[in-house]
Motif scaffolding. Sequence first.
Motif, PDB file in Angstrom:
ATOM      1  N   PHE A  15       0.344  -0.694   0.109  1.00  0.00           N
ATOM      2  CA  PHE A  15       0.016  -0.195   0.299  1.00  0.00           C
ATOM      3  C   PHE A  15       1.094   1.347  -0.239  1.00  0.00           C
ATOM      4  N   THR A  16       1.902   1.509  -0.008  1.00  0.00           N
ATOM      5  CA  THR A  16       2.954   2.263   0.471  1.00  0.00           C
ATOM      6  C   THR A  16       3.353   3.199  -1.245  1.00  0.00           C
ATOM      7  N   ASN A  17       3.027   2.734  -2.193  1.00  0.00           N
ATOM      8  CA  ASN A  17       2.763   3.160  -3.425  1.00  0.00           C
ATOM      9  C   ASN A  17       2.142   3.827  -4.037  1.00  0.00           C
ATOM     10  N   VAL A  18       0.838   2.994  -3.287  1.00  0.00           N
ATOM     11  CA  VAL A  18      -0.486   3.038  -4.197  1.00  0.00           C
ATOM     12  C   VAL A  18      -0.986   5.009  -3.742  1.00  0.00           C
ATOM     13  N   LYS A  19      -1.293   5.514  -4.957  1.00  0.00           N
ATOM     14  CA  LYS A  19      -1.834   7.089  -5.205  1.00  0.00           C
ATOM     15  C   LYS A  19      -2.806   6.777  -5.544  1.00  0.00           C
ATOM     16  N   LEU A  20      -4.113   7.273  -5.486  1.00  0.00           N
ATOM     17  CA  LEU A  20      -4.986   7.444  -5.779  1.00  0.00           C
ATOM     18  C   LEU A  20      -5.254   8.572  -7.003  1.00  0.00           C
ATOM     19  N   PRO A  21      -6.545   8.021  -7.878  1.00  0.00           N
ATOM     20  CA  PRO A  21      -6.801   8.920  -8.927  1.00  0.00           C
ATOM     21  C   PRO A  21      -6.487  10.156  -9.123  1.00  0.00           C
ATOM     22  N   ASN A  22      -6.656  10.529  -7.598  1.00  0.00           N
ATOM     23  CA  ASN A  22      -6.799  12.354  -7.540  1.00  0.00           C
ATOM     24  C   ASN A  22      -5.662  12.978  -6.900  1.00  0.00           C
ATOM     25  N   GLY A  23      -4.137  11.530  -6.569  1.00  0.00           N
ATOM     26  CA  GLY A  23      -3.301  12.058  -6.375  1.00  0.00           C
ATOM     27  C   GLY A  23      -3.097  11.566  -5.502  1.00  0.00           C
ATOM     28  N   GLN A  24      -3.862  11.803  -4.051  1.00  0.00           N
ATOM     29  CA  GLN A  24      -3.784  11.305  -2.407  1.00  0.00           C
ATOM     30  C   GLN A  24      -3.049   9.898  -2.698  1.00  0.00           C
ATOM     31  N   HIS A  25      -1.866   9.911  -1.808  1.00  0.00           N
ATOM     32  CA  HIS A  25      -1.866   8.599  -1.048  1.00  0.00           C
ATOM     33  C   HIS A  25      -3.218   8.031  -0.625  1.00  0.00           C
ATOM     34  N   LEU A  26      -2.776   6.505  -1.011  1.00  0.00           N
ATOM     35  CA  LEU A  26      -4.379   5.542  -0.473  1.00  0.00           C
ATOM     36  C   LEU A  26      -4.110   5.970   1.429  1.00  0.00           C
ATOM     37  N   LEU A  27      -2.829   5.436   1.722  1.00  0.00           N
ATOM     38  CA  LEU A  27      -2.623   5.782   3.205  1.00  0.00           C
ATOM     39  C   LEU A  27      -2.402   7.543   3.910  1.00  0.00           C
ATOM     40  N   ALA A  28      -3.097   7.569   3.313  1.00  0.00           N
ATOM     41  CA  ALA A  28      -3.353   9.276   3.671  1.00  0.00           C
ATOM     42  C   ALA A  28      -3.737   9.606   4.720  1.00  0.00           C
ATOM     43  N   GLY A  29      -3.580   9.802   6.511  1.00  0.00           N
ATOM     44  CA  GLY A  29      -4.625   9.483   6.810  1.00  0.00           C
ATOM     45  C   GLY A  29      -5.431   8.529   7.888  1.00  0.00           C
ATOM     46  N   LYS A  30      -4.473   7.644   6.878  1.00  0.00           N
ATOM     47  CA  LYS A  30      -5.010   6.083   8.139  1.00  0.00           C
ATOM     48  C   LYS A  30      -4.391   5.547   8.886  1.00  0.00           C
ATOM     49  N   GLU A  31      -5.393   5.193   9.563  1.00  0.00           N
ATOM     50  CA  GLU A  31      -4.880   4.147  10.812  1.00  0.00           C
ATOM     51  C   GLU A  31      -4.653   2.729  10.129  1.00  0.00           C
ATOM     52  N   ALA A  32      -2.910   2.329  10.429  1.00  0.00           N
ATOM     53  CA  ALA A  32      -2.278   1.712   9.194  1.00  0.00           C
ATOM     54  C   ALA A  32      -1.110   0.421  10.541  1.00  0.00           C
ATOM     55  N   THR A  33      -0.852  -1.270  10.149  1.00  0.00           N
ATOM     56  CA  THR A  33      -0.600  -1.295  10.785  1.00  0.00           C
ATOM     57  C   THR A  33       0.516  -2.115  10.263  1.00  0.00           C
ATOM     58  N   GLY A  34       1.395  -2.989  10.609  1.00  0.00           N
ATOM     59  CA  GLY A  34       2.698  -3.566   9.999  1.00  0.00           C
ATOM     60  C   GLY A  34       3.445  -3.843  10.429  1.00  0.00           C
ATOM     61  N   PHE A  35       4.528  -5.062   9.994  1.00  0.00           N
ATOM     62  CA  PHE A  35       5.892  -5.701  10.769  1.00  0.00           C
ATOM     63  C   PHE A  35       6.600  -4.122  10.791  1.00  0.00           C
ATOM     64  N   SER A  36       6.873  -4.382  12.298  1.00  0.00           N
ATOM     65  CA  SER A  36       7.871  -2.604  13.121  1.00  0.00           C
ATOM     66  C   SER A  36       9.264  -3.193  12.846  1.00  0.00           C
ATOM     67  N   ASN A  37       9.633  -1.903  13.120  1.00  0.00           N
ATOM     68  CA  ASN A  37      10.856  -1.686  13.368  1.00  0.00           C
ATOM     69  C   ASN A  37      11.444  -2.822  13.996  1.00  0.00           C
ATOM     70  N   GLU A  38      10.903  -2.463  15.106  1.00  0.00           N
ATOM     71  CA  GLU A  38      11.975  -3.894  16.844  1.00  0.00           C
ATOM     72  C   GLU A  38      11.321  -4.929  15.997  1.00  0.00           C
ATOM     73  N   GLU A  39      10.378  -5.612  15.356  1.00  0.00           N
ATOM     74  CA  GLU A  39      10.224  -7.314  15.652  1.00  0.00           C
ATOM     75  C   GLU A  39      11.206  -7.474  13.982  1.00  0.00           C
ATOM     76  N   GLU A  40      11.854  -6.296  13.178  1.00  0.00           N
ATOM     77  CA  GLU A  40      12.104  -6.502  11.831  1.00  0.00           C
ATOM     78  C   GLU A  40      13.707  -6.844  12.868  1.00  0.00           C
ATOM     79  N   ASP A  41      14.605  -6.191  14.090  1.00  0.00           N
ATOM     80  CA  ASP A  41      16.073  -5.840  14.539  1.00  0.00           C
ATOM     81  C   ASP A  41      15.340  -7.529  15.020  1.00  0.00           C
ATOM     82  N   GLN A  42      14.899  -8.041  15.837  1.00  0.00           N
ATOM     83  CA  GLN A  42      14.281  -8.879  16.522  1.00  0.00           C
ATOM     84  C   GLN A  42      14.414  -9.989  15.538  1.00  0.00           C
TER      85      GLN A  42
END
Length: 248
Positions: free
Chosen positions: A158-185
Amino acid sequence: MAPKVLVVLTSFGQIDADHKTGWYLSVRALKRAPANTKFSPKTQPELAHPYDVLEPKTEITIVSPKGGEAPLDQASVDAFKQDPSSVNFLKTKEALWKNTGKLSDYLGRSSEFAALFYPGGHGPMFDLATDKDSIALINEFVAAGKPVAAVCHGPIVFTNVKLPNGQHLLAGKEATGFSNEEEDQAGMTKLMPVLLEDKIKEAGGVYKKADQAWGELVISVDGGKFITGQNPASAKGVGEAIAKAIGV
């Protein structure tokens, strides 16, 4: 007729000479995880458990960027060899990931499906993150008002998806995914082209994570049309959120 769910797996299977990857049946065995972690290698397969939730109620189609066999990270198999769901999935469902459709062949076909789902694994960080067909497919499902979902490293799509209006799909949305801490571990930070937590924030998303690494967290926003899960512990919950969103 049962609703259809389109599942997209990575086609990327080799980071470097010493590190194979792919999509995850489950998470790698962790040598450096905290002793009090909530992570349990008996309960968290990333694809097998969502499949178990959805398969009795839906028809599942699996695709990948290249089509054909989608590489399965063997480390994820080894970590969950005692999990009945994983073992059964490996023994009986091999054709699902060895004979995937080609992602580009499914563009323009969102009307056939009720939802779109991306399992994790480190592979998506290298191909699906920037795949133009994947980005177009996500836009198509969003425009059709159909749920899009991803778990663990899957939300990188989702991080490189832009909508037809030019706004980023993720803009202002709550979202989660693998954290930096988990990647380190997991010992994989230095091998990643980007870090998922950072990319979600850079794209304007409101990144959320569980109280501790490996804790379960599923976030469903936009009336169930946008679903993300933090890590393998969240995989079954993502499957359940998809089922709820499509009414099965």
